[in-house]
Design an enzyme around this catalytic site. Structure first.
Site, PDB file in Angstrom:
ATOM      1  N   ASP A   1      -8.340  10.407  -5.841  1.00 26.11           N
ATOM      2  CA  ASP A   1      -7.684   9.388  -6.663  1.00 26.11           C
ATOM      3  C   ASP A   1      -7.864   9.613  -8.159  1.00 26.11           C
ATOM      4  O   ASP A   1      -7.016   9.219  -8.954  1.00 26.11           O
ATOM      5  CB  ASP A   1      -8.163   7.996  -6.250  1.00 26.11           C
ATOM      6  CG  ASP A   1      -7.720   7.659  -4.827  1.00 26.11           C
ATOM      7  OD1 ASP A   1      -8.566   7.318  -3.996  1.00 26.11           O
ATOM      8  OD2 ASP A   1      -6.518   7.754  -4.550  1.00 26.11           O
TER       9      ASP A   1
ATOM     10  N   TYR B   1      -4.257   0.732  -2.375  1.00 29.12           N
ATOM     11  CA  TYR B   1      -5.695   0.512  -2.369  1.00 29.12           C
ATOM     12  C   TYR B   1      -6.243   0.137  -3.737  1.00 29.12           C
ATOM     13  O   TYR B   1      -5.682   0.506  -4.758  1.00 29.12           O
ATOM     14  CB  TYR B   1      -6.376   1.812  -1.905  1.00 29.12           C
ATOM     15  CG  TYR B   1      -7.539   1.526  -1.004  1.00 29.12           C
ATOM     16  CD1 TYR B   1      -7.346   0.997   0.258  1.00 29.12           C
ATOM     17  CD2 TYR B   1      -8.842   1.747  -1.433  1.00 29.12           C
ATOM     18  CE1 TYR B   1      -8.414   0.717   1.083  1.00 29.12           C
ATOM     19  CE2 TYR B   1      -9.919   1.473  -0.615  1.00 29.12           C
ATOM     20  CZ  TYR B   1      -9.702   0.958   0.639  1.00 29.12           C
ATOM     21  OH  TYR B   1     -10.760   0.674   1.436  1.00 29.12           O
TER      22      TYR B   1
END
Lengths: 713, 713
Positions: free
Chosen positions: A333, A417
């Site tokens: 990420d 998320y």
């Protein structure tokens, strides 16, 4: 025109500096007016000054004192621009170095490496999404599913990952879902209606590469193409998280959560000089960049150096479903996307309580135009219960102080998320990183009645795949100076033989601490069964009380490391996923545990394996300590449609750094100061009069005959 | 006269019930007026009703509803009194069972076991201390040390421990210190001036058994008797924790901690019916006894059974210095002393913030007279940051709820040391136990210049010995019913061969969850490297969404277990110190992991080893789950003179117990509700006018010329 100088050499690039970089680049590489090629600004990042310049400058800064910063020399200010020249059929990527001293100018241009990939960005994802949603092949695939009229297809761009050492083009796969409200409610949770296809788009020219069909049974690889009829989308139910939609679905929101407010009548206890914060003997600089998000530098306590720089370096999220196309799911990420770019705009009274200070993040669009994330960082104090307490049992006098902490918080959203990162500083000279994983699970379609060994069914037709989150935190220590040694300490049983007890352990109760200094760069593991701690020591500074080197200790979190098979590409890509602790020799710019270019990397991203591969001597040297930790997340039904935070904290605590408890001077916790209140009971379902409600001044809500047995609360 | 009935069968004994027990016992065993023997009341404890009576009663209680409790049958109310008959040369101990139904009466009297020891108590310790301080032999030993005139000897009673299987008499050893203020300041920290002798007194007749001399070098067993001159007490310095004494020592208390108040304008969100609390769908009963302290029973969420009873069962604190007499140091703070008896009187605005409700603990002196600890338990709400969050990246709309928890807290003082126990209940149906270790280290004398492998020098002449704290928490589950199964779940790599990949794991990324049901009572271990979790399941109740048994999961803390050699008495005594998890079949009264009688036990205390030794079938049975965790504490200099809290939390979380996130109905976090404030900077050392202080309404404190470089904050 000269670019205004920053207040501090670690301050993020200002809008003026970003604009200057864009102008300097555009002066070199002209934009094509007719659309044959287009400049695509992906990142513009400060290059922090080399340590050999910055470290002495920071000492001078501290020596000069507030109000006298103008005597300090100006350090070279440099940035690097990652820019693409997008042509209809191909894109070329460049790293362009810009000097911001005086008038901005390009100093060097190099091509981005061709064996690795530049990251995707939100603009590319949105462009690919737009192209996908009207692509005839995709529309045909959707049509075949015979979806309901009230459903609208939603496609979330994702990370492509890798499954072999072969280099592929730069791809954006799409996770496809239904919005069951026909798009009427844009916040309806489409993750509760996943469709079993994954179209793959080119990240460069936004063309459709192919459509992957997903397994829809619990095991095996059968897809909707193997079904006799159309996909049974009817199985889906709406499963909402948005408060209005939750209420609309017939679930009443709780009405019994009464207000809880943090009041700081005299304001917060910190002060700021630019982005340098002072709080309770702590001082440090709060930087921020598109990739790591917040970066804390020059961390000192009571004027003593503690850490030169700390940040979250990277994160990998490998998924455990071995079936195509899910086998490729492995996000980095930070490296693939950028924690800074994904930062939420934090809002007053939502994300923290009390007296809050926000820092914005100035950045830019792919066209180079200024943009900003308002409130990308929030700064506030928090009460964390008791700091220490002792009651003298003879006098019955309690000595009690509370544990006030300073919190530097950022929350990032990566598609479905969320991660919450909070650096916490306490009054006993401890530093803590709290991570919270929340948001929405990445979901896949599964036929009714099926269960899967690779995940859990969390809503009808919805498989939430088992996965891991592994964070890598980079800690550049400066424990009373830059030359430090890491010492691994285990608590071990002393030898004992009951029949013939040794003289120094006659009853078998003895244990000692086994100390192993880390001499070469490499990876080291947690061992909670030995109470293993890693002490970052300064061997040249001896604690006058204990006679031991001053140190900060890191108790590593013994999380499960990469579960993927060591021979897999997934494992190879997670360069920091093999050990809990890495120790490397400091080098300027060596910031990325997963490698600088993680997107679609195949295991040779020049990250941690290269850093430790040098086998540098790391005893009494300028070193960096990296901690890998995280969670194996086998989803619960309770993690859907939105996941209660999974929280984890690791700590860096002084260990013989001071000559006593550094919180010994925190004033006692008193009612005068804290002004708490005694609980006042409401009517407890007792008959008016019998229970004394009236006498207590409590409004009695009972009907006659409802008095409890004893007539008292 | 009949004793008034309790509101709830688990309510602690009331003062009237305690008085009735004392009267009933005294009616049987007459006190001797002439002092030949004296009755010594050590404990008077509720015997909780057997589960076969209580469990259905609790269901009836819930079915009846508030205001209708009077229809419920009264369960038998029984207590057990531990009483000694102290004679000049010997004491005999009895367990006397008293029925409190109607008029209190003794139902049975049995002698306490003679192969095990009753615990010491504070009155015995104080009596022994008084006798010690005037004992000629002790005074001679002290005199030989040629202590300074400004020092007063202080003796703290401790736990004797054991070093062989031989039964010794009941002893109280004393840790001896100097108060360096000649007793002028009773709160002066005598732990910074330990004397190297340990006198041992009889706990029964308070006679001096002997004086042990302690090692005073870092290794070896040489004592002051081996020194040429007197003990060099001059090496000690005062090292204070009491705020007034800290200030008197020249350390200024911090002045920059600004007030931080928790305001609950509409009061707390919980309500109480007697000792049954209702908060956010949770309900449970809060008991309390002298040994375990708080006991939470009949824990239900939204009316569904979750836990029948949870409590801290015991704790052992073994020390690692192998030299006599320190080798015997091993406290069982609950079994030996009693967490309830050691509970602090919690005070408003000191130990917690906000709207606080306190529960008192009614007990009695050794003479049977009523006593009470006011505020032995505090109950309050706490904000613990975010509960969950998701931001829709398309609409930029954040959905965010905070994580409010209900805290049930008790703080205990065991001589020098403190423990804080806080049970926390959250809105996502999680239950957490937070333990904090604080207070003052147990210290020993060490000569100047010496260091020791068995501890750390934390103040001149003061060795803080390495030791462990192992807690045992007893969890009696009732996951949707009383018959439950514990399932151990490991996340394991699927088989893979790169050269010849298996069909179901072609890229080597797959992992599965290996489930092993616990079929027989026994001990089980944490395995973080496999992400091991223990699920407490109800195999008869299947989650309609996931198709798996409803469960709560326990992620065991993988703390180091007993370090002492397995052949040692210290190891044998720690019956719960061999494994992280124990599963036993439920039996009424089987509450004590360390055995009922831990004091000076030698490893046969009929605790956990006996419980698991039966080898009961525990699959789909009424079971109890026990978790052992703690810390190996190798003291830091920073842990002295008082120790910053070492905090640890473990959690019990629903896992496929609900059909979605149970916190989905928590109202969003909004500024209207939370009313936070934007930080207002003070003057940052900038020149009036140049920085805009005036314009911002900030009082500017700068002298001329102190403006920072850019003139803005």
């Amino acid at each position: 025109m000269s670019v205004p100088a920053p207040l501090h050499p670690l301050d993020p690039l200002s809008p003026a500096e970003i604009a200057a970089c864009v102008s300097a680049v555009k002066a070199k590489v002209k934009e094509n007016e007719h659309g044959e090629h287009r400049l695509w600004f992906k990142s513009i990042q400060l290059i922090e000054p080399p340590k050999k310049l910055l470290a002495p400058w920071l000492d001078q800064w501290h020596a000069a004192g507030r109000g006298h910063r103008n005597i300090l020399p100006r350090l070279p200010r440099n940035a690097v621009v990652l820019m693409g020249v997008k042509r209809p059929k191909s894109t070329t990527w460049y790293e362009i170095f810009v000097s911001l001293d005086g008038k901005a100018k390009v100093t060097e241009t190099i091509s981005a490496p061709t064996h690795l990939h530049v990251p995707p960005d939100m603009a590319e994802m949105m462009a690919a999404e737009e192209a996908l949603l009207k692509h005839p092949e995709f529309l045909r695939a959707v049509e075949k599913m015979q979806l309901p009229p009230h459903a609208r297809v939603v496609a979330d761009g994702w990370i492509y990952g890798a499954d072999s050492e072969e280099r592929t083009n730069r791809h954006t796969p799409f996770m496809v879902y239904l919005n069951l409200t026909n798009g009427e409610h844009e916040d309806s949770c489409h993750y509760s209606a996943p469709l079993p296809i994954v179209p793959v788009m080119s990240s460069d020219d936004f063309s459709l590469v192919r459509i992957d069909y997903c397994p829809i049974f619990g095991t095996g690889e059968k897809t909707i193409l193997d079904l006799d009829g159309p996909f049974p989308w009817h199985l889906y139910v709406t499963n909402e998280y948005d408060a209005a939609l939750v209420e609309a679905s017939g679930v009443a929101l709780r009405t019994d959560v009464k207000p809880y407010r943090v009041i700081q009548p005299e304001g917060a206890s910190f002060s700021l000089e630019g982005r340098v914060i002072n709080w309770q003997k702590w001082s440090f600089h709060i930087g921020f960049n598109y990739r790591e998000g917040p970066v804390l530098s020059d961390i000192r306590y009571d004027g003593r150096k503690v850490f030169y720089r700390v940040s979250v370096s990277d994160m990998t999220v490998p998924y455990g479903d071995p079936r195509a196309p899910y086998h490729r799911k492995q996000a980095f990420d930070l490296g693939d996307i950028g924690a800074g770019l994904c930062a939420n705009s934090l809002q007053l009274g939502c994300d923290c309580l009390g007296e809050i200070h926000y820092l914005d993040f100035d950045h830019f669009g792919v066209d180079g135009q200024a943009q900003a994330i308002k409130g990308a960082v929030c700064i506030h104090e928090q009460d964390e219960g008791l700091g220490w307490k002792h009651t003298n049992f003879r006098t019955n006098r309690p000595s009690v102080v509370r544990n006030r902490v300073l919190v530097i918080q950022t929350i990032i959203t990566v598609a479905n998320y969320e991660y919450i990162f909070a650096w916490k500083f306490d009054q006993a000279a401890g530093v803590h990183l709290e991570t919270r994983a929340t948001g929405i699970l990445s979901t896949a379609a599964i036929l009714p009645g099926e269960t899967s060994p690779y995940g859990n069914v969390v809503s009808p037709g919805v498989l939430a795949t088992n996965h891991q989150h592994l964070f890598s935190v980079r800690i550049d220590p400066s424990i009373d100076g830059h030359n430090n040694t890491v010492v691994q300490e285990d608590s071990v049983t002393m030898p004992y033989d009951k029949a013939n007890p040794p003289e120094n352990n006659r009853w078998g109760v003895g244990y000692v601490v086994e100390k192993t200094p880390v001499t070469r760069s490499g990876g080291y593991d947690a061992a909670p069964e030995k109470n293993r701690v890693f002490k970052i020591t300064n061997p040249s500074k001896i604690n006058p009380i204990s006679g031991k080197p001053v140190a900060y200790k890191l108790v590593p979190t013994p999380s499960q490391l990469m579960i993927a098979h060591p021979d897999s590409i997934q494992y190879a890509r997670a360069e920091f996923g093999e050990h809990h602790i890495y120790v490397t020799k400091y080098r300027d710019g060596e910031l990325y545990a997963g490698g600088k270019w993680t997107n679609q990397s195949t295991g040779n991203a020049e990250g941690m394996r290269a850093y430790i591969g040098r086998g540098d001597a790391v005893e009494n040297e300028d070193i960096v300590v990296w901690h890998t930790f995280g969670l194996t997340h086998n989803p619960r039904v309770e993690d859907f449609p939105v996941m209660p935070c999974e929280t984890h904290t690791f700590s860096l605590k002084p260990n013989d750094f001071f000559s006593k408890n550094p919180a010994i001077d925190v004033p006692p916790s008193t009612q005068t100061f804290n002004q708490s209140n005694l609980y006042k009971a409401g009517c407890a379902g007792c008959k008016d009069g019998g229970c004394g409600c009236q006498a207590k001044g409590i409004a009695c809500k009972c009907k006659a005959g409802e008095c409890n047995r004893t007539g008292k609360l």
